[in-house]
Every structure is written in structure tokens, then in C-alpha cells.
Write a protein that holds these residues in place. Structure first.
Motif, mmCIF file in Angstrom:
data_model
loop_
_atom_site.group_PDB
_atom_site.id
_atom_site.type_symbol
_atom_site.label_atom_id
_atom_site.label_comp_id
_atom_site.label_asym_id
_atom_site.label_seq_id
_atom_site.Cartn_x
_atom_site.Cartn_y
_atom_site.Cartn_z
ATOM 1 N N ASP A 90 11.016 2.101 -13.400
ATOM 2 C CA ASP A 90 10.687 0.757 -12.937
ATOM 3 C C ASP A 90 9.791 0.774 -11.707
ATOM 4 O O ASP A 90 8.979 -0.137 -11.510
ATOM 5 C CB ASP A 90 11.959 -0.040 -12.642
ATOM 6 N N VAL A 91 9.911 1.791 -10.855
ATOM 7 C CA VAL A 91 9.086 1.897 -9.646
ATOM 8 C C VAL A 91 7.657 2.300 -9.999
ATOM 9 O O VAL A 91 6.715 1.887 -9.341
ATOM 10 C CB VAL A 91 9.697 2.931 -8.658
ATOM 11 N N LEU A 92 7.505 3.067 -11.060
ATOM 12 C CA LEU A 92 6.178 3.550 -11.434
ATOM 13 C C LEU A 92 5.322 2.425 -11.973
ATOM 14 O O LEU A 92 5.817 1.510 -12.632
ATOM 15 C CB LEU A 92 6.288 4.639 -12.502
ATOM 16 N N GLN A 113 0.836 -1.199 0.000
ATOM 17 C CA GLN A 113 0.000 0.000 0.000
ATOM 18 C C GLN A 113 0.874 1.253 0.000
ATOM 19 O O GLN A 113 0.600 2.198 -0.718
ATOM 20 C CB GLN A 113 -0.942 0.025 1.221
ATOM 21 N N GLY A 114 1.921 1.231 0.815
ATOM 22 C CA GLY A 114 2.827 2.379 0.873
ATOM 23 C C GLY A 114 3.500 2.615 -0.472
ATOM 24 O O GLY A 114 3.644 3.739 -0.923
ATOM 25 N N ALA A 115 3.898 1.523 -1.118
ATOM 26 C CA ALA A 115 4.535 1.655 -2.433
ATOM 27 C C ALA A 115 3.559 2.235 -3.435
ATOM 28 O O ALA A 115 3.909 3.094 -4.228
ATOM 29 C CB ALA A 115 5.055 0.296 -2.914
ATOM 30 N N ARG A 116 2.310 1.778 -3.414
ATOM 31 C CA ARG A 116 1.314 2.332 -4.342
ATOM 32 C C ARG A 116 1.059 3.799 -4.059
ATOM 33 O O ARG A 116 0.935 4.580 -4.970
ATOM 34 C CB ARG A 116 0.010 1.530 -4.248
ATOM 35 N N MET A 117 0.999 4.157 -2.799
ATOM 36 C CA MET A 117 0.796 5.571 -2.467
ATOM 37 C C MET A 117 1.974 6.386 -2.983
ATOM 38 O O MET A 117 1.797 7.449 -3.535
ATOM 39 C CB MET A 117 0.644 5.758 -0.951
ATOM 40 N N SER A 118 3.156 5.845 -2.796
ATOM 41 C CA SER A 118 4.338 6.537 -3.264
ATOM 42 C C SER A 118 4.280 6.730 -4.773
ATOM 43 O O SER A 118 4.589 7.791 -5.282
ATOM 44 C CB SER A 118 5.599 5.746 -2.874
ATOM 45 N N VAL A 119 3.849 5.689 -5.475
ATOM 46 C CA VAL A 119 3.728 5.793 -6.924
ATOM 47 C C VAL A 119 2.696 6.854 -7.282
ATOM 48 O O VAL A 119 2.908 7.649 -8.184
ATOM 49 C CB VAL A 119 3.365 4.418 -7.541
#
Length: 186
Positions: free
Chosen positions: A107-109, A13-19
């Protein structure tokens, strides 16, 4: 959910929010890549101008071309520094590795967010490769011309027969070693 599954879900979830929070910076990065690509196109134009000057042996055109090239190269340097700083800022802001490159950022996006950025970056890299290839062609042309001139100059470099020739200072010299293509007998 408890334990490792909950932790993994929270990280995801944190990674998606970051994206999602990266999204506003994507247009900024895209515009920057567009500017870099335009500058590379201007650099390519100077390389092609140089090639025309080389082919025509128009030595007087090299200085203005090189002046234009220098301005473009300085612009490219500034844009590259701006891009690197923006990527570093985004990485730090979103707890990514501060040495993250634009590739790492792409790559993170998530796929929808990264498509435009990836296309622009690929287009930019493509023109950079084209510029490098064209510069190599110019270098090959210059080396070819240099080789021809060296051969022409060395072909006439022989000891002159017992005759009057002019040395490099314009003085008569008996039987001196000279390049007969450059120094004419008087």
C-alpha cells in the motif's frame, strides 16, 4: 511556501523518496514470494499424493508422504520468517511502523512499483488457499473412512450367543462380548 503547506509538501517528497529507495528491495521480496509459492506447490503435490493413498487405502505410503510434507513445511516456515524479517527491515529502514505487513508495504508503494509485488503476493495467497481447501478434502475423506470402519466394527459388536468364541488374547470364552467381525468362532 511556509507553514503547513510546506510541511505537507516536504512529507510528500520524503514519502516519494522513501518509495523510490524501496525499489531495490522489491525484486528481493518478489523472489522470496516466488520461492514461497514454489514451496506451496510442492506442499500441494504431497496433499494430492496423500489423497491418492487415502483412496487406495495404501497405508504404507503415508509415512514417506508425511516425511516429504515435513521437509516442505519446514522450508515454508523458514521462508515466511525470512519474508517477515525482510518486511520488518524495510519498514524500519524507511521509518514505517515496524509491525507493517507485506500488505502495508504494498500500500505504501506507488502503483508502478507495487504491481509486480502485489501480483506475486496474490498468486502466493491463492495457492495457499488452494492447499488449505485440498487438505480439508483429505480430512473429510479420512473422516468418512473412519466412520465406515467404526460402523463396521460396531455392527459386529454384540454378545455372542452361547457358543465358543475367541477373546482378544486368543483364548476360548463362553458367551463373551466380542466383535464378531474381528474374532472368529473356533
Amino acid at each position: 511556501m511556509a507553514g503547513p503547506q510546506a510541511e505537507s509538501h516536504a512529507m510528500s517528497q520524503g514519502a516519494r523518496m522513501s518509495v523510490r529507495t524501496l525499489a531495490p528491495t522489491i525484486p528481493t521480496l518478489c523472489r522470496l514470494l516466488d520461492r514461497e509459492e514454489a514451496a506451496c506447490q510442492a506442499l500441494l503435490e504431497t496433499v494430492l499424493e496423500e489423497r491418492a493413498a487415502i483412496r487406495n487405502l495404501a497405508v504404507t505410503e503415508f509415512h514417506p508422504i508425511n516425511c516429504k510434507r515435513l521437509v516442505v513445511l519446514e522450508s515454508l516456515q523458514a521462508l515466511a520468517q525470512e519474508r517477515e524479517a525482510l518486511v520488518r527491515h524495510i519498514a524500519l529502514q524507511h521509518a514505517l511502523d515496524p509491525t507493517t505487513t507485506i500488505h502495508g508495504l504494498i500500500d505504501v508503494l506507488a502503483v508502478p512499483e507495487s504491481i509486480g509485488l502485489r501480483e506475486r503476493y496474490d498468486s502466493f495467497v491463492s495457492i495457499v488457499k488452494m492447499v488449505r481447501a485440498e487438505i480439508k478434502r483429505n480430512v473429510a475423506l479420512i473422516e468418512g473412512i473412519r466412520g465406515v470402519l467404526d460402523q463396521a466394527l460396531s455392527a459386529g459388536a454384540a454378545i455372542a450367543p452361547e457358543g465358543d468364541v475367541y477373546n482378544g488374547d486368543g483364548q476360548h470364552s463362553q458367551g463373551a462380548t466380542t466383535n464378531l467381525l474381528i474374532h472368529q468362532q473356533g
